[in-house]
Design a protein around this motif. Structure first.
Motif, short mmCIF file in Angstrom:
data_model
loop_
_atom_site.label_atom_id
_atom_site.label_comp_id
_atom_site.label_asym_id
_atom_site.label_seq_id
_atom_site.Cartn_x
_atom_site.Cartn_y
_atom_site.Cartn_z
N TYR A 57 0.83 -1.20 0.00
CA TYR A 57 0.00 0.00 0.00
C TYR A 57 0.87 1.25 0.00
O TYR A 57 2.07 1.23 0.29
CB TYR A 57 -0.96 0.02 1.20
N LEU A 58 0.21 2.37 -0.32
CA LEU A 58 0.81 3.70 -0.26
C LEU A 58 -0.02 4.52 0.71
O LEU A 58 -1.25 4.55 0.62
CB LEU A 58 0.77 4.35 -1.64
N CYS A 59 0.62 5.19 1.65
CA CYS A 59 -0.09 6.03 2.62
C CYS A 59 0.36 7.47 2.47
O CYS A 59 1.57 7.76 2.40
CB CYS A 59 0.14 5.55 4.05
N VAL A 60 -0.61 8.39 2.42
CA VAL A 60 -0.35 9.82 2.33
C VAL A 60 -0.96 10.50 3.55
O VAL A 60 -2.16 10.35 3.81
CB VAL A 60 -0.95 10.42 1.05
N CYS A 61 -0.14 11.22 4.32
CA CYS A 61 -0.65 12.07 5.39
C CYS A 61 -1.01 13.42 4.77
O CYS A 61 -0.12 14.20 4.41
CB CYS A 61 0.40 12.26 6.49
N VAL A 62 -2.27 13.69 4.63
CA VAL A 62 -2.71 14.95 4.04
C VAL A 62 -2.49 16.08 5.03
O VAL A 62 -1.98 17.15 4.69
CB VAL A 62 -4.20 14.86 3.63
N ARG A 63 -2.88 15.86 6.27
CA ARG A 63 -2.62 16.79 7.37
C ARG A 63 -2.25 15.98 8.60
O ARG A 63 -2.91 15.01 8.94
CB ARG A 63 -3.85 17.64 7.68
N GLY A 64 -1.18 16.39 9.27
CA GLY A 64 -0.75 15.70 10.48
C GLY A 64 0.40 14.75 10.21
O GLY A 64 1.04 14.79 9.16
N ARG A 65 0.65 13.88 11.16
CA ARG A 65 1.76 12.94 11.05
C ARG A 65 1.43 11.68 11.83
O ARG A 65 0.55 11.66 12.68
CB ARG A 65 3.05 13.57 11.57
N ARG A 66 2.19 10.64 11.54
CA ARG A 66 2.06 9.38 12.26
C ARG A 66 3.44 8.77 12.43
O ARG A 66 4.35 9.01 11.63
CB ARG A 66 1.11 8.42 11.52
N ARG A 67 3.58 7.96 13.48
CA ARG A 67 4.83 7.25 13.73
C ARG A 67 4.63 5.79 13.34
O ARG A 67 3.70 5.14 13.80
CB ARG A 67 5.22 7.35 15.20
N VAL A 68 5.51 5.29 12.47
CA VAL A 68 5.39 3.94 11.95
C VAL A 68 6.67 3.18 12.24
O VAL A 68 7.78 3.68 11.96
CB VAL A 68 5.15 3.95 10.41
N SER A 69 6.56 1.98 12.76
CA SER A 69 7.74 1.15 12.99
C SER A 69 7.47 -0.26 12.49
O SER A 69 6.37 -0.79 12.62
CB SER A 69 8.12 1.11 14.47
N TYR A 104 -6.02 14.66 12.28
CA TYR A 104 -5.16 13.88 11.38
C TYR A 104 -6.01 13.44 10.20
O TYR A 104 -7.06 12.82 10.37
CB TYR A 104 -4.59 12.68 12.13
N THR A 105 -5.56 13.75 9.00
CA THR A 105 -6.29 13.38 7.78
C THR A 105 -5.33 12.63 6.87
O THR A 105 -4.23 13.10 6.59
CB THR A 105 -6.83 14.62 7.06
N ALA A 106 -5.74 11.45 6.43
CA ALA A 106 -4.83 10.61 5.65
C ALA A 106 -5.62 9.74 4.70
O ALA A 106 -6.84 9.59 4.81
CB ALA A 106 -3.98 9.75 6.57
N LEU A 107 -4.90 9.15 3.75
CA LEU A 107 -5.50 8.20 2.83
C LEU A 107 -4.52 7.08 2.56
O LEU A 107 -3.31 7.25 2.67
CB LEU A 107 -5.92 8.88 1.52
N ARG A 108 -5.06 5.93 2.21
CA ARG A 108 -4.25 4.76 1.88
C ARG A 108 -4.73 4.17 0.58
O ARG A 108 -5.95 4.03 0.36
CB ARG A 108 -4.34 3.70 2.98
N ILE A 109 -3.79 3.84 -0.30
CA ILE A 109 -4.11 3.27 -1.60
C ILE A 109 -3.46 1.89 -1.69
O ILE A 109 -2.24 1.76 -1.55
CB ILE A 109 -3.59 4.17 -2.73
N ASP A 110 -4.27 0.87 -1.88
CA ASP A 110 -3.73 -0.48 -2.07
C ASP A 110 -3.01 -0.57 -3.41
O ASP A 110 -3.46 0.02 -4.41
CB ASP A 110 -4.85 -1.52 -2.02
N LEU A 111 -1.91 -1.31 -3.44
CA LEU A 111 -1.11 -1.42 -4.65
C LEU A 111 -1.21 -2.83 -5.22
O LEU A 111 -1.02 -3.81 -4.50
CB LEU A 111 0.36 -1.10 -4.35
N ASP A 112 -1.50 -2.93 -6.49
CA ASP A 112 -1.62 -4.21 -7.19
C ASP A 112 -0.26 -4.53 -7.81
O ASP A 112 0.13 -3.95 -8.83
CB ASP A 112 -2.69 -4.09 -8.27
N LEU A 113 0.47 -5.47 -7.21
CA LEU A 113 1.83 -5.77 -7.69
C LEU A 113 1.81 -6.48 -9.04
O LEU A 113 2.77 -6.35 -9.81
CB LEU A 113 2.57 -6.61 -6.66
N ASN A 114 0.75 -7.21 -9.34
CA ASN A 114 0.66 -7.81 -10.68
C ASN A 114 0.53 -6.73 -11.75
O ASN A 114 1.15 -6.80 -12.82
CB ASN A 114 -0.53 -8.77 -10.75
N LEU A 115 -0.26 -5.71 -11.45
CA LEU A 115 -0.38 -4.58 -12.37
C LEU A 115 0.95 -3.84 -12.46
O LEU A 115 1.35 -3.41 -13.55
CB LEU A 115 -1.49 -3.65 -11.92
N ALA A 116 1.65 -3.70 -11.34
CA ALA A 116 2.95 -3.04 -11.35
C ALA A 116 3.92 -3.78 -12.27
O ALA A 116 4.70 -3.16 -13.02
CB ALA A 116 3.52 -2.95 -9.94
#
Length: 310
Positions: A57-69, A104-116
């Motif tokens: 997936y691809l994640c975009v923070c439109v406004r705000g931030r997040r901590r990812v580990s 916090y405003t964000a969006l996530r887009i699933d990625l199709d690796l076969n299409l990639a």
């Protein structure tokens, strides 16, 4: 809108995305949308460290931030970059400073690796795809071309008649921008890894289904059709972890879910996910989540539960 008079096109696009997500969130619960492969979030209070297990997936923070580990990789993800992962990895996500006045405003887009893979064959992208061995999460600059495609995908939320035709085209464009952009090495590496990547995916799938069992690395390598040293190398390249570390995180994530959702006691949760020693379980749980199990679960319940986010 935070920048009503901004002349910066990217800020105008962020304002537009934020407004669309705000309108959508005001009439819908949860994060799923009618646009295939698109999830959106608007969160008005901090979210404590939360266990996730997501595919590409691809994640975009439109406004705000997040901590990812994930594994040894820790990212403070803000508005200037997006985060990409292209193989299933256990992650811990926290939103430290959301509020009603600054949600916090964000969006996530699933990625199709076969299409990639198809897109790469069509455009014949060349060049080295060197990626650090611990880069299980890729940080990608959110350039104007990528943001433009993302903006048009989000706009489909208010143009439902366009979704059946336009969503697949926009997913294809976003993948193209990721693959051809300077930050696309991570995605290209996994797509190009061919049979080795497929074999690692087999190992990942087996671990997910059998994480509570004792791990015998020779057995895992045999199931993946690889030698032990080759498995270790490619597994680390694609996940940022060894198979044992990966299994450990799966166990700890599941134990946390069992204690929170099923109200299992610490010792029973440890046994359920394959630990023979409660002491070892508590030590490793604290190392991953930052606090002992009982204290962590109590804090999560007081905060409203282990709320999912994106």
């Amino acid at each position: 809108m935070r920048y009503p008079n901004s002349s910066d096109p990217s800020e105008r696009q962020r304002d537009e995305i934020e407004a669309i997500i705000a309108r959508f969130a005001s009439t819908h619960s949860g994060y799923d949308t009618p646009v295939p492969g698109l999830r959106v979030a608007r969160i008005s209070k901090p979210v404590p460290p939360t266990a996730h297990f997501d595919a590409a997936y691809l994640c975009v923070c439109v406004r705000g931030r997040r901590r990812v580990s994930a594994g040894e990789t820790v990212i403070l993800h803000d508005e200037s970059h997006c985060v990409l992962t292209a193989i299933e990895v256990p992650t811990i996500i926290a939103i430290p400073d959301a509020s009603p006045t600054r949600p916090y405003t964000a969006l996530r887009i699933d990625l199709d690796l076969n299409l990639a893979r198809q897109i790469m064959a069509e455009i014949d992208i060349q060049g080295p795809d060197a990626v650090p061995a611990d880069a299980c999460l890729a940080v990608v600059a959110l350039d104007s071309d990528l943001l433009d495609g993302v903006t048009r995908l989000v706009k489909l939320l208010e143009r439902p008649a366009d979704i059946p035709f336009m969503s697949s085209l926009l997913h294809r464009e976003i993948l193209y921008r990721l693959l051809s952009g300077p930050g696309g090495a991570r995605l290209r590496r996994i797509v190009r890894s061919g049979s080795q990547g497929h074999r690692v995916a087999k190992a990942v799938a087996w671990l997910r289904a059998h994480f509570h069992e004792r791990l015998r690395i020779e057995q895992l390598a045999e199931k993946a059709g690889m030698g032990v040293s080759t498995l270790h190398r490619h597994f680390a390249e694609l996940t940022g972890m060894s198979p044992l570390q990966y299994q450990k995180q799966l166990r700890l994530h599941e134990a946390r879910r069992l204690m929170l959702a099923n109200e299992l006691e610490v010792g029973l949760a440890a046994l359920a996910v394959g630990y023979e020693s409660s002491t070892q379980f508590i030590r490793e749980y604290r190392r991953l989540f930052g606090t002992p199990p009982m204290r962590d679960i109590k804090a999560l319940r007081e905060a409203g539960g282990n709320r999912a986010t994106i």
